[in-house]
Design an enzyme around this catalytic site. Structure first.
Site, mmCIF file in Angstrom:
data_model
loop_
_atom_site.group_PDB
_atom_site.id
_atom_site.type_symbol
_atom_site.label_atom_id
_atom_site.label_comp_id
_atom_site.label_asym_id
_atom_site.label_seq_id
_atom_site.Cartn_x
_atom_site.Cartn_y
_atom_site.Cartn_z
ATOM 1 N N THR A 190 21.355 40.726 63.396
ATOM 2 C CA THR A 190 20.723 39.467 63.794
ATOM 3 C C THR A 190 20.524 38.541 62.613
ATOM 4 O O THR A 190 20.393 39.000 61.460
ATOM 5 C CB THR A 190 19.357 39.756 64.448
ATOM 6 O OG1 THR A 190 18.656 38.529 64.680
ATOM 7 C CG2 THR A 190 18.492 40.631 63.555
ATOM 8 N N TYR A 198 10.408 43.055 64.092
ATOM 9 C CA TYR A 198 11.806 42.998 64.558
ATOM 10 C C TYR A 198 12.759 42.760 63.397
ATOM 11 O O TYR A 198 13.797 43.434 63.271
ATOM 12 C CB TYR A 198 11.947 41.897 65.604
ATOM 13 C CG TYR A 198 13.371 41.658 66.062
ATOM 14 C CD1 TYR A 198 14.013 42.570 66.887
ATOM 15 C CD2 TYR A 198 14.063 40.509 65.697
ATOM 16 C CE1 TYR A 198 15.319 42.367 67.319
ATOM 17 C CE2 TYR A 198 15.361 40.285 66.121
ATOM 18 C CZ TYR A 198 15.986 41.212 66.935
ATOM 19 O OH TYR A 198 17.278 40.999 67.355
#
Length: 357
Positions: free
Chosen positions: A137, A180
């Site tokens: 990501t 995250y």
């Protein structure tokens, strides 16, 4: 003479997709089925919409694929058996929302770090050590606070002209922000280092905002799909922050084409991380998307504002020049074209999407 190593033909190549029943996973499965691969979808079916995605795949393909209900964290022996059968692995199984990682950081760490570690170990201990693509990501770069931004119209811009022109490259220092960001970033680095230490064929793709068919977007993740679902059901939309945040959006069909290119050139690109997104030609702010939605769907959209979320990047645009140089890949689907495809799929699944709010 020594026996030559087995090199599977297109018709008997086997690919294992963890998180295979999810949004990107099901699109990846469809792509490789079209190319003649045998596809195994490994999924724990914890995410809403996965059952629907599998039912849709059954209508489209009667053979050539199988589902294994399993969890990359808890079903290690099952995972090892499936990896042992695979000629390639695409690891998509993950906890995918920043907000969820903040409320449930232990689960986030377990799924994203331990789950990825288990996949890597299964590959390392297998006899043939299949290549691995890891879906990372842009959040591994953090909030990018060292870049000054300016407001122009309904979007933010980087003050640095070079960054504004090309986007964020792989030379950017990692700066994990939010649980995250930490979990995906740790897994990202594990994948790179396992490739280096154990001579495995691993590649990391640091993906930006992906959208398209089969995406059951929710408020916490998948904002293009979520805004569209909300508009379809005439639900108000909350913008966290000013709404001038900018992202480069990437159609899922372009992404899965890249997966194939990576596997076809694995020895050239092994050990690398690539920034993958729509790039500077496919950028969109939240505020710019709302009137676009109103025009395309012919509905008024009510929206309100709330405090910006922790770790949010005012702008992220992927510099895709490295992956273009190495693999000749660049996005070919315009946002309008990709949006129309996504919306047509959503129109056919309106009732199924209704609960996703």
């Amino acid at each position: 003479m020594p026996k030559a190593p087995h090199r599977p033909n297109a018709k008997d190549k086997k690919i294992l997709i963890t998180g295979g029943a999810g949004f990107i996973g099901i699109n990846t499965a469809r792509h490789f089925l079209k190319k003649g691969w045998q596809v195994t979808l490994f999924d724990n079916f914890s995410r809403k919409g996965t059952d629907i995605n599998i039912r849709n795949l059954k209508h489209e393909y009667k053979a050539g694929w199988r589902v294994v209900r399993g969890d990359v964290v808890t079903n290690i022996n099952l995972l090892e058996r499936e990896v042992a059968k695979a000629d390639a692995v695409i690891h998509l199984a993950a906890q995918v929302a920043v907000t969820t990682s903040i409320t449930a950081p232990r689960d986030d760490l377990s799924i994203n770090v331990i789950g990825t570690f288990n996949v890597l170990e299964a590959i390392r201990q297998s006899k043939h050590k299949p290549p691995l693509i890891y879906s990372s990501t842009n959040k591994v770069y953090g909030a990018l606070p060292h870049y000054d931004i300016v407001e122009r119209g309904e979007r933010y811009h980087f003050k640095n002209k070079n960054i504004q022109r090309f986007g964020i490259s792989e030379r950017e220092l990692l700066d994990f922000h939010s649980p995250y960001g930490c979990s995906k970033g740790a897994a990202d680095q594990y994948v790179i280092d396992y490739g280096r230490i154990y001579d495995l064929d691993t590649v990391v793709l640091r993906q930006s905002c992906v959208y398209g068919e089969h995406q059951f977007g929710v408020e916490d993740q998948g904002w293009v799909a979520w805004f569209t679902i909300a508009a379809m059901h005439k639900k108000p939309i909350t913008l966290y922050g000013t709404g001038k945040q900018v992202r480069d959006v990437l159609y899922v069909g372009d992404l899965v084409t890249l997966y194939e290119k990576v596997l076809s050139n694995i020895k050239r690109v092994k050990g690398r991380a690539y920034n993958v997104g729509g790039g500077p030609k496919n950028t969109l702010s939240l505020l710019e998307f709302l009137p676009f939605l109103e025009r395309e769907m012919n509905v008024p959209i009510k929206h309100s504002f709330a405090l910006v979320r922790a770790g949010d990047q005012p702008i992220f645009v992927a510099d895709t020049r490295l992956v273009t140089e190495h693999l000749g890949w660049s996005p070919t689907t315009s946002f309008l074209e990709g949006f129309v495809r996504m919306r047509e799929w959503m129109d056919n699944h309106k009732d199924a999407l209704k609960p996703f709010r």
